[in-house]
Design a protein around this motif. Structure first.
Motif, PDB file in Angstrom:
ATOM      1  N   MET A   1      -6.304  -6.847  25.999  1.00 59.28           N
ATOM      2  CA  MET A   1      -4.994  -6.451  26.662  1.00 59.28           C
ATOM      3  C   MET A   1      -5.415  -6.715  27.955  1.00 59.28           C
ATOM      4  SD  MET A   1      -3.652  -2.738  27.072  1.00 59.28           S
ATOM      5  CE  MET A   1      -4.059  -2.224  25.572  1.00 59.28           C
ATOM      6  N   ALA A   2      -4.430  -7.192  28.670  1.00 63.38           N
ATOM      7  CA  ALA A   2      -4.515  -7.767  30.058  1.00 63.38           C
ATOM      8  C   ALA A   2      -4.598  -6.530  30.932  1.00 63.38           C
ATOM      9  CB  ALA A   2      -3.218  -8.556  30.330  1.00 63.38           C
ATOM     10  N   ASP A   3      -5.083  -6.966  32.262  1.00 61.47           N
ATOM     11  CA  ASP A   3      -5.145  -5.902  33.363  1.00 61.47           C
ATOM     12  C   ASP A   3      -4.270  -6.499  34.345  1.00 61.47           C
ATOM     13  OD1 ASP A   3      -6.850  -4.164  32.191  1.00 61.47           O
ATOM     14  OD2 ASP A   3      -8.671  -5.344  32.905  1.00 61.47           O
ATOM     15  N   VAL A   4      -3.484  -5.545  35.074  1.00 65.09           N
ATOM     16  CA  VAL A   4      -2.448  -6.060  36.094  1.00 65.09           C
ATOM     17  C   VAL A   4      -2.979  -5.311  37.427  1.00 65.09           C
ATOM     18  CG1 VAL A   4      -0.178  -5.657  37.115  1.00 65.09           C
ATOM     19  CG2 VAL A   4      -0.466  -6.071  34.431  1.00 65.09           C
ATOM     20  N   HIS A   5      -3.280  -5.975  38.497  1.00 65.18           N
ATOM     21  CA  HIS A   5      -4.034  -5.463  39.803  1.00 65.18           C
ATOM     22  C   HIS A   5      -2.947  -5.580  40.855  1.00 65.18           C
ATOM     23  CE1 HIS A   5      -7.696  -5.985  37.676  1.00 65.18           C
ATOM     24  NE2 HIS A   5      -7.449  -7.024  37.366  1.00 65.18           N
ATOM     25  N   TYR A   6      -2.710  -4.526  41.341  1.00 65.81           N
ATOM     26  CA  TYR A   6      -1.713  -4.415  42.539  1.00 65.81           C
ATOM     27  C   TYR A   6      -2.666  -4.398  43.764  1.00 65.81           C
ATOM     28  CZ  TYR A   6       1.846  -3.230  39.099  1.00 65.81           C
ATOM     29  OH  TYR A   6       2.770  -3.295  38.279  1.00 65.81           O
ATOM     30  N   GLN A   7      -2.167  -5.418  44.840  1.00 65.36           N
ATOM     31  CA  GLN A   7      -3.053  -5.358  46.137  1.00 65.36           C
ATOM     32  C   GLN A   7      -2.250  -5.015  47.183  1.00 65.36           C
ATOM     33  OE1 GLN A   7      -6.519  -6.031  46.466  1.00 65.36           O
ATOM     34  NE2 GLN A   7      -6.267  -5.662  48.558  1.00 65.36           N
ATOM     35  N   ILE A   8      -2.656  -4.030  47.958  1.00 71.03           N
ATOM     36  CA  ILE A   8      -1.653  -3.718  49.162  1.00 71.03           C
ATOM     37  C   ILE A   8      -2.020  -4.775  50.305  1.00 71.03           C
ATOM     38  CG2 ILE A   8      -1.206  -1.919  50.896  1.00 71.03           C
ATOM     39  CD1 ILE A   8      -0.752  -1.145  47.818  1.00 71.03           C
ATOM     40  N   GLY A  69       5.256  -2.108  21.249  1.00 67.61           N
ATOM     41  CA  GLY A  69       5.500  -1.210  22.043  1.00 67.61           C
ATOM     42  C   GLY A  69       4.407  -0.482  22.972  1.00 67.61           C
ATOM     43  N   ASP A  70       3.178  -0.274  22.139  1.00 66.81           N
ATOM     44  CA  ASP A  70       2.157   0.537  22.675  1.00 66.81           C
ATOM     45  C   ASP A  70       1.075  -0.314  23.433  1.00 66.81           C
ATOM     46  OD1 ASP A  70       1.369  -0.397  20.187  1.00 66.81           O
ATOM     47  OD2 ASP A  70       0.620   1.448  19.396  1.00 66.81           O
ATOM     48  N   ASP A  71       1.219  -1.731  23.134  1.00 70.93           N
ATOM     49  CA  ASP A  71       0.340  -2.734  23.872  1.00 70.93           C
ATOM     50  C   ASP A  71       0.413  -2.477  25.516  1.00 70.93           C
ATOM     51  OD1 ASP A  71      -1.655  -4.582  24.212  1.00 70.93           O
ATOM     52  OD2 ASP A  71      -0.455  -6.185  23.338  1.00 70.93           O
ATOM     53  N   ARG A  72       0.281  -1.951  26.115  1.00 75.56           N
ATOM     54  CA  ARG A  72       0.270  -1.932  27.460  1.00 75.56           C
ATOM     55  C   ARG A  72      -0.898  -2.322  28.412  1.00 75.56           C
ATOM     56  NH1 ARG A  72       4.603  -2.996  27.809  1.00 75.56           N
ATOM     57  NH2 ARG A  72       4.643  -2.759  29.784  1.00 75.56           N
ATOM     58  N   PRO A  73      -0.636  -3.118  29.645  1.00 74.06           N
ATOM     59  CA  PRO A  73      -1.632  -3.546  30.240  1.00 74.06           C
ATOM     60  C   PRO A  73      -2.641  -2.556  30.808  1.00 74.06           C
ATOM     61  CG  PRO A  73       0.133  -4.029  31.409  1.00 74.06           C
ATOM     62  CD  PRO A  73       0.637  -3.450  30.149  1.00 74.06           C
ATOM     63  N   GLY A  74      -3.854  -2.440  31.270  1.00 75.51           N
ATOM     64  CA  GLY A  74      -4.416  -1.504  32.446  1.00 75.51           C
ATOM     65  C   GLY A  74      -4.064  -2.056  33.826  1.00 75.51           C
ATOM     66  N   THR A  75      -3.778  -0.950  34.606  1.00 75.32           N
ATOM     67  CA  THR A  75      -3.076  -1.393  35.950  1.00 75.32           C
ATOM     68  C   THR A  75      -4.250  -0.654  36.946  1.00 75.32           C
ATOM     69  OG1 THR A  75      -2.097   0.574  36.108  1.00 75.32           O
ATOM     70  CG2 THR A  75      -1.016  -1.374  35.355  1.00 75.32           C
ATOM     71  N   ASP A  76      -4.489  -1.241  38.200  1.00 77.87           N
ATOM     72  CA  ASP A  76      -5.184  -0.437  39.340  1.00 77.87           C
ATOM     73  C   ASP A  76      -4.551  -0.990  40.459  1.00 77.87           C
ATOM     74  OD1 ASP A  76      -6.195  -2.819  39.986  1.00 77.87           O
ATOM     75  OD2 ASP A  76      -7.916  -2.683  38.965  1.00 77.87           O
ATOM     76  N   VAL A  77      -4.545  -0.353  41.557  1.00 78.05           N
ATOM     77  CA  VAL A  77      -3.849  -0.395  43.016  1.00 78.05           C
ATOM     78  C   VAL A  77      -5.259  -0.442  43.991  1.00 78.05           C
ATOM     79  CG1 VAL A  77      -2.553   0.384  44.742  1.00 78.05           C
ATOM     80  CG2 VAL A  77      -1.891   0.844  42.184  1.00 78.05           C
ATOM     81  N   LYS A  78      -5.258  -1.483  44.788  1.00 78.36           N
ATOM     82  CA  LYS A  78      -6.468  -1.779  45.622  1.00 78.36           C
ATOM     83  C   LYS A  78      -5.618  -2.011  47.210  1.00 78.36           C
ATOM     84  CE  LYS A  78      -9.394  -3.508  42.365  1.00 78.36           C
ATOM     85  NZ  LYS A  78     -10.525  -4.455  41.829  1.00 78.36           N
ATOM     86  N   GLY A  79      -6.565  -1.570  48.185  1.00 78.93           N
ATOM     87  CA  GLY A  79      -6.104  -1.565  49.497  1.00 78.93           C
ATOM     88  C   GLY A  79      -5.535  -0.373  50.186  1.00 78.93           C
TER      89      GLY A  79
END
Length: 79
Positions: A1-8, A69-79
């Motif tokens: 499963m993919a990870d999605v990274h949100y950077q401020i 439908g339940d194959d959702r990525p991991g996410t995180d927010v940095k910054g």
């Protein structure tokens, strides 16, 4: 499963969140950009319906598969 990274990041005279090379709209404050990124990250985790999808790869070949439908990525927010 993919990870999605949100950077401020600072962007366009304000603050935005960035995923890969894509920026969100600009927000006046860091806190507003972080709140928006947290909401977007949470929405990535919401399960959907299992359904067939069709897509074209970079070489131009078409593929069909079933997206769970339940194959959702991991996410995180940095910054």
């Amino acid at each position: 499963m993919a990870d999605v990274h949100y950077q401020i990041v600072e962007h366009d005279g304000g603050w935005a969140y960035k995923v890969g090379d894509v920026f969100s709209e600009a927000f006046p404050t860091h806190d507003q950009a972080r709140d928006a990124a947290e909401r977007a990250a949470a929405e990535q985790k919401v399960p959907g319906a299992t359904e067939p999808i069709e897509y074209q790869d970079p070489a131009g070949a078409w593929h069909e598969e079933v997206a769970q439908g339940d194959d959702r990525p991991g996410t995180d927010v940095k910054g």
